[in-house]
Enzyme design. Structure first.
Site, short mmCIF file in Angstrom:
data_model
loop_
_atom_site.label_atom_id
_atom_site.label_comp_id
_atom_site.label_asym_id
_atom_site.label_seq_id
_atom_site.Cartn_x
_atom_site.Cartn_y
_atom_site.Cartn_z
N HIS A 92 0.79 -1.20 0.14
CA HIS A 92 -0.21 0.04 -0.08
C HIS A 92 0.79 1.22 0.02
O HIS A 92 1.63 1.24 0.61
CB HIS A 92 -0.83 -0.06 1.24
N SER A 113 -7.53 3.87 9.74
CA SER A 113 -8.31 4.09 8.36
C SER A 113 -7.70 3.05 7.31
O SER A 113 -8.24 2.35 6.64
CB SER A 113 -8.59 5.26 7.80
N LYS A 153 -8.74 -1.20 6.00
CA LYS A 153 -8.96 -1.67 4.63
C LYS A 153 -7.92 -2.79 4.19
O LYS A 153 -8.37 -3.89 3.48
CB LYS A 153 -8.62 -0.54 3.62
N1 URA Z 1 -6.25 7.24 3.36
C1 URA Z 1 -7.11 6.78 4.00
O1 URA Z 1 -7.49 5.76 3.60
N2 URA Z 1 -7.47 7.22 5.19
C2 URA Z 1 -7.03 8.15 5.78
O2 URA Z 1 -7.58 8.60 6.92
C3 URA Z 1 -6.02 8.87 5.24
C4 URA Z 1 -5.67 8.51 3.90
#
Ligand code: URA
Length: 432
Positions: free
Chosen positions: A82, A183, A187
């Protein structure tokens, strides 16, 4: 339990219990906790922070709020990468076939461009036929057969984060390390890989503006992954200047091809090899030295490029565009020239990303279509000597009306000085 009390606890600087955090995320996802309470809580977190353990629990709760991908059939070989986002960042297109050529299993979900930063899914869609949506079975079966599949993010991956991020975006609560770390990681964890390598970008074109901020975010994300039973490493890397020489979708695919064919910008190749080696260490159990050697061999032997062609073809893309990139439709080209003699001493990556969006390479609104042929080819980079009138970049666009503003923006983004600047580091640190 009352959300009022959860907010009050954080406002008072107290640490949440696991029960509070899981209850809050469940309620927010189900709609029983309203946006205004969640926004008040996010602001309290921005002001008072969260402990490492709170951050790991929040991440786990958001990860479990929707679909999760089960990659257990690949054992410890499944690996993901990522990037926190940058300008000209085409590393996923290069790194993933290298790792798959070595035997790693990469089942990757990527995003679209956001603001001045590009997105892997948009880049891949510039290859005619490439399908960025696959059924879950087709996705996993391709990873099994070919070692690699990259698709767009599934709609129901970490929905709690999706809702919370949309709120943070409009309530000035994006800027919080635990909220950003949880965050991103919710994911990534939901996407299922056993090992995750993070490329945390730092500088003018990135979210994190200083090296200290980037390293703190990288540490938090690695800690979250470890707390959730995954393996992780993070590279903290320079995004003060665009990465490589191309900004824009089809242009970046062509640059990725040229790296995998042994050409291209040596700095971009070095970063991609470093990321691929970290992934190979984690998913194949290689020593760092062996991983570095095997990664370089995979590029030099052409194995990684052949792997890229196999992957793209398996996903419906026409590999002839990779073996002969001159097939990509070209947009009309416009030269940007050096305004004075000197050395390029600065390049504002964000401003260059915005100029590329103006040319059509990105979207100003979510609904806008992208011009895959639009973008910028950077000819002179930091440290290069220029004479007045030398071409320093080429702009590509099908909107002639955008050229003047983009040229002015590009020139404003580039600083020319009398003396050569000190060489910039590309990889600031590695956090394992
Ligand atoms: N990218 C994300 O997926 N979440 C965030 O809080 C900041 C950047």
């Amino acid at each position: 339990m009352r959300m009022y009390d959860v907010i009050r606890h954080k406002r008072m600087g107290l640490a949440h219990t696991e029960q509070e955090l899981r209850w809050m995320i469940e309620g927010f996802t189900a709609g029983s906790i309203p946006d205004y309470q969640m926004a008040a809580w996010a602001m309290a977190v921005c002001l008072n922070g969260m402990t490492r353990s709170e951050t790991a629990i929040l991440t786990d709760a958001m990860m479990r709020s929707g679909d999760t991908v089960d990659l257990s059939r690949f054992g410890t070989r499944s690996v993901d990468k990522h990037s926190t986002g940058g300008v000209g960042d085409k590393t996923s297109l290069i790194v993933t076939p290298i790792v798959a050529a070595l035997g790693g299993k990469v089942a990757k979900m990527s995003g679209r461009g956001l603001g001045h930063t590009g997105g892997t899914v948009d880049k891949l869609e510039s290859i005619p036929g490439y399908r960025t949506e696959l059924s879950p079975e087709a996705f996993l079966s391709q990873v099994e057969r070919v070692g690699l599949a990259i698709i767009g993010q599934s709609g129901n991956l970490a929905p709690a984060d999706k809702k919370l991020y949309a709120l943070r975006d409009v309530t000035a609560t994006v800027d919080s390390l635990p909220l950003i770390a949880s965050s991103i990681m919710s994911k990534k964890l939901a996407a299922g890989a056993h090992a995750i390598v993070l490329d945390v970008k730092v500088g003018s074109g990135a979210f994190m503006k200083t090296r200290e901020q980037g390293e703190a975010l990288a540490r938090q994300m690695v800690e979250i992954a470890t707390a959730c039973g995954r393996q992780a490493a993070a590279l903290v890397t320079n995004m003060d200047v665009p990465l490589g020489e191309a900004v824009g979708n089809a242009l970046e695919v062509q640059e990725a091809v040229s790296i995998l064919q042994g050409g291209g910008d040596p700095k971009l190749r070095a970063l991609c090899e470093a990321l691929a080696a970290e992934m190979a260490v984690l998913c194949l159990g290689l020593t760092p030295n062996a991983a570095t050697r095997q990664v370089t061999e995979a590029v030099d032997s052409g194995a990684a490029f052949r792997q890229m062609c196999r992957w793209v073809e398996a996903q419906g893309g026409d590999p002839a565009y990779l073996t002969d990139p001159s097939r990509f439709p070209a947009a009309p080209a416009y030269a940007v020239t050096a305004p004075v003699d000197g050395y390029i001493t600065g390049m504002d990556a964000e401003a260059i990303g915005v100029a590329a969006v103006t040319l059509g390479a990105g979207r100003a609104t979510k609904e806008e279509a992208i011009d895959h042929a639009a973008g910028i080819r950077i000819i002179k980079k930091i440290g290069d000597q220029v004479k007045k009138g030398d071409p320093i970049a080429t702009l590509y666009t099908n909107h002639a009306g955008a050229v003047r503003a983009a040229t002015e923006a590009y020139l404003a983004a580039v600083t020319v000085g009398d003396t050569a600047p000190k060489a910039q580091e590309l990889i600031y640190s590695v956090i394992r």
